[in-house]
Design an enzyme around this catalytic site. Structure first.
Site, PDB file in Angstrom:
ATOM      1  N   ARG A 162       7.528  -5.466 -32.206  1.00 40.39           N
ATOM      2  CA  ARG A 162       6.172  -5.844 -31.829  1.00 40.39           C
ATOM      3  C   ARG A 162       5.541  -6.932 -32.672  1.00 40.39           C
ATOM      4  NH1 ARG A 162       2.847  -0.444 -29.892  1.00 40.39           N
ATOM      5  NH2 ARG A 162       3.409  -0.721 -27.720  1.00 40.39           N
ATOM      6  N   ASP A 194      14.593   1.714 -25.722  1.00 41.46           N
ATOM      7  CA  ASP A 194      13.359   2.241 -25.137  1.00 41.46           C
ATOM      8  C   ASP A 194      13.636   3.646 -24.622  1.00 41.46           C
ATOM      9  OD1 ASP A 194      10.518   1.062 -24.268  1.00 41.46           O
ATOM     10  OD2 ASP A 194      11.163   2.536 -22.802  1.00 41.46           O
ATOM     11  N   ARG A 196       7.537   2.026 -33.758  1.00 38.76           N
ATOM     12  CA  ARG A 196       7.527   0.725 -33.083  1.00 38.76           C
ATOM     13  C   ARG A 196       7.611  -0.429 -34.081  1.00 38.76           C
ATOM     14  NH1 ARG A 196       6.016   1.279 -27.769  1.00 38.76           N
ATOM     15  NH2 ARG A 196       7.207  -0.629 -27.630  1.00 38.76           N
ATOM     16  N   TYR A 254       6.967   9.106 -16.306  1.00 39.33           N
ATOM     17  CA  TYR A 254       7.320   7.782 -15.787  1.00 39.33           C
ATOM     18  C   TYR A 254       8.114   7.875 -14.490  1.00 39.33           C
ATOM     19  CZ  TYR A 254       5.604   5.640 -20.063  1.00 39.33           C
ATOM     20  OH  TYR A 254       4.796   5.213 -21.068  1.00 39.33           O
ATOM     21  N   ARG A 277      13.818 -12.313 -29.026  1.00 34.81           N
ATOM     22  CA  ARG A 277      13.491 -11.922 -27.654  1.00 34.81           C
ATOM     23  C   ARG A 277      13.484 -13.150 -26.739  1.00 34.81           C
ATOM     24  NH1 ARG A 277       9.981 -11.447 -23.841  1.00 34.81           N
ATOM     25  NH2 ARG A 277       9.590  -9.517 -22.702  1.00 34.81           N
TER      26      ARG A 277
HETATM   27  O1  1CP Z   1       9.113  -1.159 -31.006  1.00 34.98           O
HETATM   28  C1  1CP Z   1      10.169  -0.756 -31.538  1.00 34.98           C
HETATM   29  O2  1CP Z   1      10.288  -0.311 -32.683  1.00 34.98           O
HETATM   30  C2  1CP Z   1      11.404  -0.915 -30.733  1.00 34.98           C
HETATM   31  C3  1CP Z   1      11.949   0.280 -30.112  1.00 34.98           C
HETATM   32  C4  1CP Z   1      11.083   0.936 -29.043  1.00 34.98           C
HETATM   33  C5  1CP Z   1      10.686   2.281 -29.056  1.00 34.98           C
HETATM   34  C6  1CP Z   1      10.874   3.295 -30.162  1.00 34.98           C
HETATM   35  C7  1CP Z   1      10.642   0.356 -27.829  1.00 34.98           C
HETATM   36  C8  1CP Z   1      10.839  -1.041 -27.413  1.00 34.98           C
HETATM   37  N1  1CP Z   1      10.059   1.339 -27.072  1.00 34.98           N
HETATM   38  C9  1CP Z   1      10.064   2.513 -27.800  1.00 34.98           C
HETATM   39  C10 1CP Z   1       9.578   3.834 -27.390  1.00 34.98           C
HETATM   40  C11 1CP Z   1       8.702   3.946 -26.223  1.00 34.98           C
HETATM   41  N2  1CP Z   1       8.702   3.223 -25.054  1.00 34.98           N
HETATM   42  C12 1CP Z   1       7.724   4.950 -26.084  1.00 34.98           C
HETATM   43  C13 1CP Z   1       7.488   6.055 -27.102  1.00 34.98           C
HETATM   44  C14 1CP Z   1       6.706   5.572 -28.281  1.00 34.98           C
HETATM   45  C15 1CP Z   1       5.256   5.328 -27.983  1.00 34.98           C
HETATM   46  O3  1CP Z   1       4.556   6.274 -27.564  1.00 34.98           O
HETATM   47  O4  1CP Z   1       4.809   4.195 -28.237  1.00 34.98           O
HETATM   48  C16 1CP Z   1       7.084   4.771 -24.849  1.00 34.98           C
HETATM   49  C17 1CP Z   1       5.952   5.600 -24.269  1.00 34.98           C
HETATM   50  C18 1CP Z   1       7.729   3.681 -24.195  1.00 34.98           C
HETATM   51  C19 1CP Z   1       7.463   3.171 -22.840  1.00 34.98           C
HETATM   52  C20 1CP Z   1       7.104   1.741 -22.894  1.00 34.98           C
HETATM   53  N3  1CP Z   1       8.014   0.725 -23.047  1.00 34.98           N
HETATM   54  C21 1CP Z   1       5.815   1.175 -22.882  1.00 34.98           C
HETATM   55  C22 1CP Z   1       4.512   1.956 -22.753  1.00 34.98           C
HETATM   56  C23 1CP Z   1       4.044   1.891 -21.352  1.00 34.98           C
HETATM   57  C24 1CP Z   1       2.777   2.702 -21.138  1.00 34.98           C
HETATM   58  O5  1CP Z   1       2.885   3.771 -20.518  1.00 34.98           O
HETATM   59  O6  1CP Z   1       1.707   2.257 -21.588  1.00 34.98           O
HETATM   60  C25 1CP Z   1       5.966  -0.222 -22.994  1.00 34.98           C
HETATM   61  C26 1CP Z   1       4.888  -1.263 -22.979  1.00 34.98           C
HETATM   62  C27 1CP Z   1       7.352  -0.478 -23.107  1.00 34.98           C
HETATM   63  C28 1CP Z   1       7.975  -1.791 -23.307  1.00 34.98           C
HETATM   64  C29 1CP Z   1       8.637  -2.004 -24.603  1.00 34.98           C
HETATM   65  N4  1CP Z   1       9.448  -1.099 -25.262  1.00 34.98           N
HETATM   66  C30 1CP Z   1       9.918  -1.660 -26.437  1.00 34.98           C
HETATM   67  C31 1CP Z   1       9.396  -2.992 -26.491  1.00 34.98           C
HETATM   68  C32 1CP Z   1       9.659  -3.989 -27.572  1.00 34.98           C
HETATM   69  C33 1CP Z   1       8.603  -3.187 -25.346  1.00 34.98           C
HETATM   70  C34 1CP Z   1       7.839  -4.451 -24.952  1.00 34.98           C
HETATM   71  C35 1CP Z   1       8.582  -5.136 -23.896  1.00 34.98           C
HETATM   72  C36 1CP Z   1       8.565  -6.609 -24.038  1.00 34.98           C
HETATM   73  O7  1CP Z   1       9.016  -7.148 -25.072  1.00 34.98           O
HETATM   74  O8  1CP Z   1       8.123  -7.224 -23.066  1.00 34.98           O
END
Ligand code: 1CP
Length: 359
Positions: free
Chosen positions: A47, A93, A43, A170, A56
């Protein structure tokens, strides 16, 4: 079939005819000698950086950013330029796969992803399609091509997907959950339904990962983020066989399997046809070496260590690199970096790995 131990010469870095200037990650993944440990952060792209938040805001929403190849490429490169990591990971994602199968998601501000429709019946599964990456996910493939051009061989690019069980969570639950009890209910009450959906996700994921390699990904990672909600028996029935199919289908580049919370499955994961096993911070380094003797390990600093002071971060990194050793190791956190982490603490982590792991 070529195994993960004998990578074919069709790997993307050969296809592009370009040799990477920093190939530490790929050498460590293949089990080759390295002069220091490669480091990147799960991530890392979306973030913690103010520069990310600016792009963003310009895009307007996460989905608009992720589906805009130029902007997605820009934020993919930010950690390479600003943090000094040894790899880029494509900004996307795991939930783009269900969307490509016909189940769109929305991103709720401060809440995360939500699926307006969920998969509940056999009929719902039949209505889904096996994703066609070239059309349904062209925006990710285009972003990969732009990143490869702009990286110009500086560091490798990691492609990724969710593991089938995590995507299943999901698609059946419709949103994040601590327990994923709706998804688990399906495993217990309708295993035929569950296997049918898991297989469709797997077929979609294999095509998607292969397309990422053709577009330029140098290494792939599977995120089984919710592996830890399953019992060892359920993990063997509902997650591992599908991860195995993916591992057996990818011979072009090294593949990392990261199953968060599945400490009980390390031996089984170590027996898969993958190059790297990702570990979270509940998994002890030396114990993991014993359970997984012949693979590269990745991980596993608790992301909360980055809330500590600089001296403590350095001590924790020193202990970690010492415990894993200098070879067959990729330094990382044990899960994604938390959004409120100070980027200077992240730089401290990355520099400490580089300093303490030099051979
Ligand atoms: O952060 C980065 O490096 C960017 C790439 C990236 C990756 C590798 C994003 C962007 N998402 C992911 C993988 C991802 N997404 C996973 C696997 C990794 C992990 O376990 O953390 C999972 C479970 C998700 C699903 C997801 N997408 C969640 C989790 C939800 C939950 O169940 O709690 C969330 C909050 C997102 C949103 C998301 N994905 C990525 C970003 C930057 C965001 C935030 C959205 C925003 O900017 O509002």
């Amino acid at each position: 079939m070529l195994g993960q131990d004998q990578f074919s010469k069709s790997s993307s870095s050969y296809l592009c005819g370009m040799k990477l200037k920093n190939d530490l990650l790929l050498r460590a993944a293949r089990g080759e000698q390295v002069e220091r440990t490669p480091v990147w952060m799960m991530r890392q792209a979306g973030r913690i950086l103010a520069e990310y938040r600016a792009v963003r805001a310009q895009a307007g929403s996460f989905i608009k950013l992720a589906t805009n190849p130029e902007l997605a490429a820009e934020v993919t490169l930010q950690p390479v330029d600003l943090l000094g990591v040894d790899a880029a990971i494509i900004f996307s994602d795991i939930l783009v796969v269900p969307e490509a199968m016909g189940l769109p998601y929305e991103m709720e501000e401060n809440r995360g992803p939500v699926f307006p429709n969920i998969v509940q019946t056999h009929r719902d599964i039949e209505k889904l399609r096996v994703a066609d990456a070239q059309t349904d996910l062209a925006y990710v493939l285009d972003a990969i091509k732009i990143v490869k051009r702009d990286l110009n061989g500086r560091v490798p690019l990691i492609g990724f997907a969710g593991a089938p069980f995590t995507i299943f969570c999901y698609m059946t639950e419709g949103r994040g959950s601590k327990t994923f009890s709706v998804a688990k209910k399906a495993l217990y009450t309708d295993p035929v339904f569950s296997h049918k959906l898991l297989q469709k996700i797997t077929d979609s994921t294999i095509g998607y990962l292969k397309a990422q390699v053709v577009a330029g990904a140098d290494l792939l990672q599977l995120f089984d983020s919710w592996a830890g909600v399953l019992s060892p028996q359920q993990y063997r029935e509902f997650s591992l066989p599908y991860i195995k199919q993916i591992c057996d289908s990818i011979s072009e580049v090294p593949l990392t399997v990261f199953a968060k919370g599945a400490f009980f499955a390390r031996h089984d994961i170590g027996a898969l046809n993958c190059a790297v096993v990702g570990l979270d911070w509940n998994m002890d380094a030396r114990e993991s070496r014993v359970l997984i003797p012949n693979k590269t390990l990745q991980g596993n600093l608790d992301p909360c260590v980055l809330y500590a002071d600089y001296a403590q971060i350095r001590t924790e990194v020193k202990n970690m690199t010492h415990a894993f050793g200098t070879q067959r190791y990729i330094a990382n956190l044990g899960h994604g970096v938390y959004p409120d982490t100070n980027p200077d603490k992240v730089r401290c982590f990355i520099e400490a790995v580089k300093e303490f792991s030099a051979v």
